[in-house]
Write a protein that holds these residues in place. Sequence first.
Motif, short mmCIF file in Angstrom:
data_model
loop_
_atom_site.label_atom_id
_atom_site.label_comp_id
_atom_site.label_asym_id
_atom_site.label_seq_id
_atom_site.Cartn_x
_atom_site.Cartn_y
_atom_site.Cartn_z
N SER A 576 -44.50 12.28 -16.37
CA SER A 576 -43.67 12.83 -15.46
C SER A 576 -44.10 14.34 -15.78
O SER A 576 -45.02 14.75 -16.60
CB SER A 576 -42.25 13.02 -16.22
OG SER A 576 -41.53 14.10 -15.45
N LYS A 577 -44.09 15.25 -14.64
CA LYS A 577 -44.29 16.50 -14.63
C LYS A 577 -43.79 17.09 -16.02
O LYS A 577 -44.11 18.33 -16.44
CB LYS A 577 -43.96 17.27 -13.24
CG LYS A 577 -44.06 18.64 -13.47
CD LYS A 577 -42.68 19.26 -13.81
CE LYS A 577 -41.47 19.09 -13.02
NZ LYS A 577 -40.36 19.63 -13.26
N ASN A 578 -42.44 16.63 -16.40
CA ASN A 578 -41.97 17.05 -17.57
C ASN A 578 -42.62 17.28 -18.75
O ASN A 578 -42.28 17.65 -19.99
CB ASN A 578 -40.54 16.49 -17.42
CG ASN A 578 -39.54 17.00 -16.31
OD1 ASN A 578 -38.89 18.03 -16.24
ND2 ASN A 578 -39.51 16.01 -15.47
N LEU A 580 -45.63 18.21 -19.11
CA LEU A 580 -46.37 19.33 -19.07
C LEU A 580 -45.82 20.81 -18.89
O LEU A 580 -46.13 21.67 -19.30
CB LEU A 580 -47.44 19.53 -17.67
CG LEU A 580 -48.19 18.05 -17.82
CD1 LEU A 580 -48.99 18.01 -16.63
CD2 LEU A 580 -49.26 18.17 -19.08
N VAL A 581 -44.57 20.67 -18.52
CA VAL A 581 -43.82 21.70 -18.14
C VAL A 581 -42.61 22.12 -18.73
O VAL A 581 -41.83 21.00 -19.37
CB VAL A 581 -43.22 21.76 -16.72
CG1 VAL A 581 -42.36 23.06 -16.27
CG2 VAL A 581 -44.32 21.66 -15.73
N ASN A 618 -48.39 11.29 -12.93
CA ASN A 618 -47.19 12.07 -13.18
C ASN A 618 -46.40 12.26 -11.98
O ASN A 618 -46.72 13.06 -10.96
CB ASN A 618 -47.74 13.56 -13.66
CG ASN A 618 -47.81 13.66 -15.16
OD1 ASN A 618 -47.59 12.61 -15.97
ND2 ASN A 618 -48.43 14.81 -15.56
N ASP A 620 -42.99 13.62 -9.84
CA ASP A 620 -41.72 14.73 -10.02
C ASP A 620 -40.87 14.77 -8.90
O ASP A 620 -41.65 14.64 -7.59
CB ASP A 620 -42.47 16.29 -10.19
CG ASP A 620 -41.35 17.11 -10.34
OD1 ASP A 620 -40.65 17.14 -11.20
OD2 ASP A 620 -41.07 18.08 -9.78
N ASN A 656 -42.12 22.50 -4.26
CA ASN A 656 -43.32 22.04 -4.47
C ASN A 656 -44.12 22.87 -3.48
O ASN A 656 -43.68 23.38 -2.59
CB ASN A 656 -43.59 20.67 -4.52
CG ASN A 656 -43.25 19.93 -3.29
OD1 ASN A 656 -44.00 20.39 -2.34
ND2 ASN A 656 -42.32 18.88 -3.23
N ASN A 687 -51.41 14.28 -10.75
CA ASN A 687 -50.00 14.72 -10.34
C ASN A 687 -49.78 14.30 -8.97
O ASN A 687 -50.50 14.51 -8.01
CB ASN A 687 -49.83 16.38 -10.56
CG ASN A 687 -49.76 16.80 -12.02
OD1 ASN A 687 -49.38 16.06 -12.93
ND2 ASN A 687 -50.46 17.76 -12.24
N ASP A 689 -46.78 15.25 -7.18
CA ASP A 689 -45.60 16.13 -6.96
C ASP A 689 -45.58 17.04 -5.95
O ASP A 689 -44.44 18.08 -5.97
CB ASP A 689 -45.50 16.52 -8.35
CG ASP A 689 -46.64 17.70 -8.62
OD1 ASP A 689 -47.45 18.00 -7.89
OD2 ASP A 689 -46.74 17.78 -9.99
N ASN A 694 -46.98 25.18 -12.19
CA ASN A 694 -46.87 25.29 -13.59
C ASN A 694 -47.14 23.95 -14.34
O ASN A 694 -47.17 23.50 -15.58
CB ASN A 694 -45.44 25.55 -13.95
CG ASN A 694 -44.38 24.90 -13.39
OD1 ASN A 694 -44.60 23.83 -12.52
ND2 ASN A 694 -43.12 25.00 -13.68
N ALA A 695 -47.49 22.77 -13.42
CA ALA A 695 -47.76 21.55 -14.01
C ALA A 695 -49.05 21.05 -13.75
O ALA A 695 -49.82 20.06 -14.19
CB ALA A 695 -47.20 20.50 -13.36
#
Length: 698
Positions: A576-578, A580-581, A618, A620, A656, A687, A689, A694-695
């Motif tokens: 997930s993007k989460n 990395l962020v 990833n 999102d 996004n 990614n 997303d 920020n990811a």
Amino acid sequence: MQKNFKHVNYLWDEKKAAQFGDDQVALFLYRSNILGADLRITNYGGGNTSCKTIEKDPLTNEDVEVMWIKGSGGDIGTLTKAGIAGLYTERLRDLKNVYGGLEDEDRMVGLFNHCIYDLNSKAPSIDTPLHGLLPFKHIDHLHPDALIAVAAAKDSEQVTKEIWGDTMGWVPWQRPGFDLGLQLEKCLNDNPGIRGIVLGSHGLFTWGDTSYESYINSLEVIEMASEYIEKKIKEKGSVFGGQKLQSLPKEERLEKASQLMPMLRGLCSSEARMIGHFNDNDIVLEFINSNDLERLAPMGTSCPDHFLRTKIQPLVLDLKTDEDLSDTDAILKKLQPSFQKYRQEYKDYYDTCKKSNSPAIRDANPVIIIYPGVGMFSFAKNKQTTRVANEFYINAINVMRGAEAISAYTSLPRQEAFDIEYWLLEEAKLQRMPKEKPLSRRVAFITGAGGGIGKAIADKLAEEGANVVLSDIAEDRLQEAVDTYARDVASYAVCDVTKNESITEAYKKACLEFGGIDIIVHSAGLAISKPLTETTDADWDILQNVLVKGQFELAKQGVTILRKQGLGGDIINIASKNGLVSGPNNVGYGTAKAAQQHMSRLLAAELAADKIRVNVVNPDGVIVGSKIWEGDWAEGRAKAYGISVEELPAHYAKRNLLNEIIYPADIANGVFALVGILDKSTGNIINVDGGMANAFVR
């Protein structure tokens, strides 16, 4: 007419047949389908059926006789109008005037196209003259086990006379083609009034004035042969020389098979990756455990339809039933000489029998592999082909069983077998096969595939040619999901990724179903969105267990299988993007996702020497169609952003860079890119997303 049969299925439905009225082509197709539905009558792709009707010639407006026949490469069990050829019967018979003998057979097949009546016809098969030179309105050419047993018996002609008296003709073995059609015509002229003809080492021709009469005639002839063989077996008291050893109990057989199949798959894939199939039914076990296995197996099969799919003979493994299969290196060391010997013998067969214009030698690996006491394996380019090869060898077993009971089994001479296997027309048929899809010959195991992202991934990989094994904790969802695929594409295994033994059983099923695995996708997941002080130990543990420990154990057990095969492989983890962020109210979920990502990098470095690639996708903001949004996660994220649940899809799309809604299918495309296109990437994160600055990973 007789309607009760013991050895074949009577499937004619008067009400259904009545729906076709006097449409003889529709009735011929109906007859074909119900004949093909009984594997004792003919197997997939085997045999041929036809009918003749009176039609208007579009050029002269005169009445002409047209023969409708299964086209080349078709299957009577699934035959439709699109799969048949329509030819002018008289033009086909006129080819007798230009036929130049056995050396002219290949040219004659090309001339069949000059006899086409229906411009939508499939390519006419080599069996076309066999039907066209006979006068009957409806004809069945079938490969019933019982009839081929009669045809493969050493005294086949005499046995034919003993069973049917003067009511059946007999023609010695000859390769299908125009001359065999002439031989059938001569047999009928010499024996007027017969109800059919037995083809030595090959099969059966029967006929009738109507579709139903042809159907009943075929069933009656097959039933008579079956009853004769059954009587002979009873008189003999045993088959195949009796049993040499006992089978292992069912569960032990399956355990052995699941352990061995990845190793066999790797060995059979020395030239091209193969898909596996396993069978341990009673017919198989009776043969492979018998005293006569060593004598009969090397003889090879008798019917061309059999050995074209099974190769001329199987490989019998020199493994005991109590063999410890856990030591992969030791077992492979023991198996490799047998495979090398088989490949060399096949090469010798090719070199001895080849002609100046023979096609190049094909894959020399075995298709059928026998493990006495355990079962029979088959390996081919896809699941349908390997399953059908397995079924055809069972037909061959039945033929050997019957022929041995009658007198003695005889197989085709090696040169005759080669001439069919490497027939230029057979090669041309192979060359016409459509190009294989990017993931053809690969097996994908996907967790969390009962719906949402996991199901979308399975759909995409299957669409690109892979066999897919769907796993999830909910069997009802899995059953519903698997029903969306065509036969021989997908299977499922209930799997709780937090339990090691559940993963073991799921992988075992994948190996038994397809021979092994090539792609492992960890998509199972859940999401919990809470502030630090509200995150409970239970929240933390389930996130770690499903996302992180589950990924670890899937990789650990999966790599063992991949190494047995020696074919490399792919592991794709859906993070997930989460990971990395740094976002609010996300300590448990974000930490687990970060662990998934770094574990993937670590494994990419460790497993590269085995050509096992490990990558991450990833997602999102996958709201539409994603299972995690069915729970409390949506409310938690809405609360974190100070909006309502209903506003979430728009919120995620707007944030996004591309302002795009992200769907499960988008994540599936990311997985496919990694396993089907980017074949030199490992340790990567893709990614999907819509672009979250920020990811960005770099």
